[in-house]
Each structure stands twice: as structure tokens, then as C-alpha cells.
Design an enzyme around this catalytic site. Structure first.
Site, PDB file in Angstrom:
ATOM      1  CB  ALA A 213     100.298 -16.490 -29.531  1.00 12.54           C
ATOM      2  CB  CYS A 214      99.763 -17.462 -35.032  1.00 11.57           C
ATOM      3  SG  CYS A 214     100.814 -18.852 -35.283  1.00 11.57           S
ATOM      4  CG  PHE A 215      93.279 -19.480 -34.657  1.00 11.12           C
ATOM      5  CD1 PHE A 215      92.743 -20.054 -33.510  1.00 11.12           C
ATOM      6  CD2 PHE A 215      92.694 -19.778 -35.882  1.00 11.12           C
ATOM      7  CE1 PHE A 215      91.658 -20.909 -33.587  1.00 11.12           C
ATOM      8  CE2 PHE A 215      91.608 -20.627 -35.967  1.00 11.12           C
ATOM      9  CZ  PHE A 215      91.088 -21.197 -34.820  1.00 11.12           C
TER      10      PHE A 215
ATOM     11  CD  GLU B 160     100.725 -24.758 -34.084  1.00  8.25           C
ATOM     12  OE1 GLU B 160     100.415 -25.943 -34.229  1.00  8.25           O
ATOM     13  OE2 GLU B 160     101.390 -24.114 -34.937  1.00  8.25           O
TER      14      GLU B 160
END
Lengths: 252, 89
Positions: free
Chosen positions: A127-129, A136
Site C-alpha cells: 500500500a502507499c498514500f 492505493e
């Protein structure tokens, strides 16, 4: 933020959820309640629309009524969201003077989303911001958040998609237009779920535990398992009435 | 009374729609809707109120002064000005 009250997962109807978030934010802003993280779900499923959205353009009201889907206008801006049972929703309310949350709006989204990003990674999802307010996995949205600053508090709530009931997506008009434009795979290309990314079901409990651990670590605070105070519970029903009112839903 | 709407996908992906009702070139009502954020939210409603009675040449000044204390996220002040002006053209 030395201590964070954590209200464990429970599912409510749309108006009750929005009312409880507001009641808690008001109490936190007034200094009557400690900073609070609430984890919750939606029963029955519901569509929430952003504070500035036009309900007619966003929601197929006939479909919602026929399928028992609630519709509510949020106190926060942002877009329309379909909340089904395969979702973990959170709200975080802190005093707007609490140095744990940046004054800068973009910075505060990043700070509050960070424990969720880490929790998703802990479960195995890369996951990443994604600014402004999304998380996302592999370029697809798995979580969205929305924030308001009122009552002397910062209130941010958001969702994490564990699984999705695609039949209910018809409730969202804009999403359906996009689906028609791009074919039925359109939604699947932009949005993903933890179940799809990890190839297994993740329970509310499993994700909640990871989220709590990450809040404790990243905010450096003690977690207190708590419940809404009697003051919050007393003010919630009248707030829920406002969220249920036609005037509020159709105000824009 | 003339009613016109303009929709725009602004930078950052937010979708904004501005609807203006006007009579004789003067704004009777403005509605700014979409999936953006404004802090405080009432600040944007204040912009809508202050635009009432404005002509196209007064839109910029009115929006600039009314948005002074408002933080817009996913929507720029310039977008509001351009879209309201476009509705009046």
C-alpha cells in the site's frame, strides 16, 4: 496525543454512524472527550455523499430504495462512497490544537493515513498514500478519506475495502457511467479490495488489530479501549435526525 | 431568468459543477457542487451568497475577497472564477 480512546468495531445505519462521528468530534473539540479512533461498519449498506455534492447527480435513489440501501450526506467534503459490509470504516477525532495532527490539510491526511498504510503493508499489501486523500495498492484505490475541521476538532473518516458487493455499485450514478464507458472492468481497474490483493478474506478484526498497533506506534500514544460517553450518546439521536432529514440530504 | 451549468474535471481529479441562475446579466443564485473540500465548509456557502447580485465583471473581485479565509482542497479559487464567468457569458 498521549492517549487515544479506541471504540471497537460495530455496525450501524448511515445516519447513526454520521451522528456518532459528529457527536464525538463535538465532544473532543470541546475538551470533554479524549482523542478518539472509532472503527465501524454499515448495516444496512449505504451510500454517503460529500458535503458539496448534488444527491441527484450521484445516487440512484430508486435503486437504493428498492435494495434497502441507506443514503446520507456527510459533514465532510469529497466524493460519493458505497459502504457495504465488506468494508472497515474509521473516524479519528482530535482537538484542532493537538500537535499530533498538522495544521496543513494535505500534511494531516498523510499523517492520519500513515498508520492505515502500514497496517495494510503488515497484512501483505504493497500500500502507499496517494495525495490528496487516497491509499492505493498497485495503482488501484483501496481506501479513501475525508476531513472536516469544525467544533474545535479535526474529524477525519475513511474506508478500507476488504471486499466489495459489486451488485450494489448501481447505487452510484457516476460510477455506473464510468462502467458503461469503459466496460464492466472499469471499476476493477481503478478500485481494488484486500481480498483481491491478498487472495484471501481479511476480517474486520484482523485489520482493526493491525490499525490499532500502527496508531500506537506511529502516534506514540497509549490506547484505551473505550465506548462513547453518555454525553456523546445523548447528543447522537438528535444529530441522527438531522442526517435523516430531507432538508439535509437535498441541501445541495 | 437564465440558468447555465459548467462542469469541469479539475487538476487532482475532482469533479466540479457550477450552476448560475441570472437575470439581465446579474447573478441571482450560484451553486458550486462536487467532490472537493473547503475548510471551513460554510466559507464556500458564503462565496455563493456574496456572488448574488454580481455581474460578470464583479465575479473575480467578489470570489477573491470571499475566499480569503477559506482553504480549498481539490479546487482552486481560479476554477470558481472561470466557471462562474463562463456561466455568465
Amino acid at each position: 496525543m498521549d492517549r487515544l480512546r479506541v471504540i471497537s468495531f460495530s455496525a450501524h445505519d448511515a445516519a447513526s454512524n454520521m451522528a456518532l462521528d459528529e457527536a464525538i468530534a463535538r465532544a473532543v473539540g470541546a475538551g470533554a472527550s479524549p482523542p478518539t479512533l472509532r472503527l465501524y461498519g454499515w448495516d444496512p449498506p449505504a451510500v454517503s455523499i460529500g458535503y458539496f455534492q448534488e444527491v441527484e447527480g450521484e445516487v440512484d435513489m430508486d435503486f437504493c430504495e428498492a435494495n434497502g440501501i441507506g443514503v446520507v450526506r456527510r459533514l465532510t467534503g469529497g466524493g460519493a462512497v458505497l459502504h457495504t459490509r465488506g468494508e472497515l470504516t474509521y473516524s479519528l477525532a482530535v482537538s484542532d490544537r493537538d500537535p499530533a495532527v498538522p495544521q496543513d490539510v494535505q500534511g494531516s491526511y498523510m499523517k492520519i493515513c500513515a498508520p492505515f498504510v502500514s497496517a495494510l503493508r503488515e497484512l501483505g499489501a504493497s500500500a502507499c498514500f496517494r495525495p490528496i486523500n487516497d491509499i492505493e495498492v498497485g495503482g488501484r484505490k483501496v481506501s479513501g478519506s475525508a476531513q472536516t475541521r469544525r467544533f474545535g476538532a479535526v474529524l477525519q473518516h475513511g474506508t478500507i475495502l476488504l471486499d466489495i458487493d459489486e451488485r450494489l455499485l448501481c447505487a452510484l450514478r457516476a460510477k455506473m457511467e464510468k462502467l458503461r464507458e469503459r466496460g464492466i472492468t472499469g471499476h476493477a481497474q481503478r478500485v481494488t479490495t484486500l481480498r483481491r490483493e491478498l487472495g484471501r478474506r481479511v476480517s474486520h478484526g484482523e485489520l482493526s488489530r493491525a490499525v490499532k498497533r500502527q496508531f500506537k506506534e506511529q502516534f506514540g500514544c497509549k490506547l484505551d479501549a473505550g465506548r462513547p460517553t453518555s454525553g456523546e450518546l445523548c447528543s447522537a439521536p438528535s444529530l441522527a435526525e438531522r442526517y435523516r432529514s430531507v432538508e439535509w440530504l437535498f441541501r445541495r | 431568468m437564465v440558468e447555465r451549468s459548467v462542469s469541469r474535471k479539475v487538476k487532482g481529479g475532482k469533479l466540479v459543477k457550477v450552476t448560475v441562475r441570472s437575470e439581465g446579466g446579474r447573478i441571482a443564485e450560484v451553486r458550486i457542487t462536487g467532490d472537493f473540500f473547503a475548510h471551513p465548509e460554510e466559507g464556500l456557502e458564503q462565496v455563493e451568497r456574496e456572488l448574488r447580485g454580481a455581474t460578470v465583471s464583479e465575479v473575480r473581485k467578489t470570489v477573491e475577497s470571499a475566499t480569503g479565509g477559506v482553504t480549498l482542497v481539490g479546487l482552486k479559487r481560479e476554477d470558481i472564477i472561470e466557471m462562474v464567468e463562463e456561466c455568465l457569458e
